[in-house]
Design a protein around this motif. Structure first.
Motif, mmCIF file in Angstrom:
data_model
loop_
_atom_site.group_PDB
_atom_site.id
_atom_site.type_symbol
_atom_site.label_atom_id
_atom_site.label_comp_id
_atom_site.label_asym_id
_atom_site.label_seq_id
_atom_site.Cartn_x
_atom_site.Cartn_y
_atom_site.Cartn_z
ATOM 1 N N HIS A 70 60.406 -28.509 -68.896
ATOM 2 C CA HIS A 70 59.235 -29.240 -68.420
ATOM 3 C C HIS A 70 59.245 -29.346 -66.897
ATOM 4 O O HIS A 70 58.213 -29.123 -66.243
ATOM 5 C CB HIS A 70 59.206 -30.631 -69.051
ATOM 6 C CG HIS A 70 58.096 -31.497 -68.536
ATOM 7 N ND1 HIS A 70 56.772 -31.289 -68.857
ATOM 8 C CD2 HIS A 70 58.106 -32.575 -67.710
ATOM 9 C CE1 HIS A 70 56.016 -32.186 -68.256
ATOM 10 N NE2 HIS A 70 56.799 -32.980 -67.557
ATOM 11 N N PHE A 91 57.067 -25.936 -69.847
ATOM 12 C CA PHE A 91 56.808 -26.678 -71.084
ATOM 13 C C PHE A 91 55.819 -27.793 -70.761
ATOM 14 O O PHE A 91 56.199 -28.951 -70.590
ATOM 15 C CB PHE A 91 58.117 -27.251 -71.660
ATOM 16 C CG PHE A 91 58.058 -27.565 -73.119
ATOM 17 C CD1 PHE A 91 58.438 -26.627 -74.068
ATOM 18 C CD2 PHE A 91 57.612 -28.804 -73.561
ATOM 19 C CE1 PHE A 91 58.376 -26.909 -75.420
ATOM 20 C CE2 PHE A 91 57.545 -29.092 -74.910
ATOM 21 C CZ PHE A 91 57.935 -28.149 -75.842
ATOM 22 N N PRO A 92 54.518 -27.457 -70.661
ATOM 23 C CA PRO A 92 53.514 -28.432 -70.205
ATOM 24 C C PRO A 92 53.116 -29.447 -71.278
ATOM 25 O O PRO A 92 51.992 -29.446 -71.775
ATOM 26 C CB PRO A 92 52.342 -27.525 -69.809
ATOM 27 C CG PRO A 92 52.466 -26.327 -70.695
ATOM 28 C CD PRO A 92 53.953 -26.112 -70.863
ATOM 29 N N LEU A 93 54.033 -30.316 -71.591
ATOM 30 C CA LEU A 93 53.822 -31.318 -72.625
ATOM 31 C C LEU A 93 52.602 -32.188 -72.342
ATOM 32 O O LEU A 93 51.913 -32.643 -73.273
ATOM 33 C CB LEU A 93 55.080 -32.192 -72.746
ATOM 34 C CG LEU A 93 55.059 -33.366 -73.715
ATOM 35 C CD1 LEU A 93 54.760 -32.901 -75.132
ATOM 36 C CD2 LEU A 93 56.390 -34.116 -73.663
#
Length: 381
Positions: A342, A347-349
């Motif tokens: 992220h 990891f574009p949560l």
């Protein structure tokens, strides 16, 4: 410190689930109420909850697929700051920023084999709504019994008692409130790909279910450099988001012959499939979609009585079906890896979530059930 003093200061506001779904118009509802918490036992900590996700497993309790006593406090994707620790806690201190994840006993043969997701006591720890010794960490403000200790946290609350083994430290550089869903759904999907399936670069994968678990799996498949990433879901908005996150192809799951469409697209050479749906209804299609020697992972929950059928001759083509709990791996390794991804922008949560104030929890539950929001996160303050 006297116990009466602890009770005086260890008050919390929690979301109580008290009625059966049958009595409700459409979506289950909870109400906020004052509760009291026990003091932490030797290996427990008290966490002031900052935020908590709403997960499919919460849905399963709310809709009656998983039984519970009532009233109960759900929530198992908590994030917050430690306020007190038990006498034997050694890895954490007051003030640490943490997320709360899956419980495990640390003593059974699977835990000792570094497989805590498959702890022999995972069932009672997660769904027993009490400590293993039979005691309860929370109660109503008037002293009446309250079913808590859900996943040994019950973090739909402003404070939660949890086990030291559940915790993962969160670096100061990361938004703590965004990390709570790593406690279950996000780690379940991403971990299934990163820890269990481990697809090679250039391979193909079909992901059934475009909720938070399935979309986390999509992001993990991108990290693993899969060439073909297929997402199957009935929700058009989720399919659009899947494409933005890196899916190369999407299919609406209500269409017939979905397995045939995937086989045609992949020329009968699909390497991996992953069922992230509730109830296991898509497992046969996920297996049928695979090519020879393909591997299907199954992470979706459902009723304990849920069954499905597989084609015997087709499965004999070297196909494998593996059940995966919580994405496999260990606490805190998997969580730390996802947090690193992220921070690296891989990891574009944040693209999955919508924040709700705690008092709007029923709106968040409604939007989660309806599919309007992929991952609702409650903010307690």
């Amino acid at each position: 410190m006297q116990r009466t003093h602890w009770i005086m200061i260890m008050r919390a506001t929690a979301a109580l689930f008290e009625r059966s779904l049958v009595s409700l118009s459409r979506y289950p509802k909870v109400k906020l109420a004052k509760i009291e918490l026990d003091e932490p036992q030797a290996y427990e900590v008290l966490v002031k909850i900052s935020s908590c996700g709403i997960c499919g497993t919460d849905h399963e309790v709310l809709n009656g697929d998983l039984p519970t006593g009532k009233p109960c406090v759900l929530g198992h994707e908590g994030a917050g700051i430690i306020e007190a620790i038990g006498s034997k806690v050694s890895q954490f201190k007051v003030g640490d920023r943490v997320i709360i994840s899956f419980p495990s006993c640390g003593k059974c043969r699977n835990c000792l084999r570094d497989q805590p997701r498959y702890c022999e006591l995972a069932g009672p720890l997660s769904f027993g709504f009490q400590r293993l010794d039979g005691s309860h960490a929370i109660r109503k403000a008037n002293g009446d019994k309250l079913y808590g200790n859900f996943f040994q946290q019950s973090s739909w609350s402003t404070h939660a008692i949890t086990l030291e083994r559940n915790l993962i430290k969160v670096p100061d550089s990361i938004d703590l409130d965004l990390m709570g869903p790593l406690g279950c759904s996000i780690t379940t999907g991403a971990g299934a790909v990163l820890n269990e399936l481990q697809p090679q670069a250039g391979s193909s994968i079909a992901i059934f279910g475009g909720g938070s678990t399935g979309l986390a799996a999509v992001m993990a498949a991108v990290v693993r450099e899969c060439e073909t990433i297929i997402v199957v879901d009935p929700n058009s908005n989720r399919l659009k988001l899947a494409k933005k996150l890196g899916a190369t192809h999407v299919f609406k799951s209500e269409k017939e012959a979905i397995a045939a469409k995937i086989r045609l697209l992949t020329k009968n050479r699909l390497d991996y499939s992953l069922d992230c749906t509730l109830g296991g209804k898509m497992v046969p299609a996920a297996m049928e979609s695979l090519g020879i020697l393909g591997v299907c992972g199954m992470v979706g929950g459902g009723s304990p009585l849920q069954t499905f059928k597989l084609d015997h001759a087709d499965t004999l083509n070297g196909k494998r079906l593996i059940g995966i709990v919580g994405g496999g791996g260990k606490t805190p390794d998997t969580h730390q890896h996802i947090m690193q991804l992220h921070e690296q922008g891989k990891f574009p949560l944040e693209k999955l979530v919508k924040f709700y104030p705690f008092k709007k929890i029923n709106d968040a539950i409604r939007d989660s059930f309806s599919g309007k929001v992929v991952k609702p996160i409650l903010k307690m303050t």
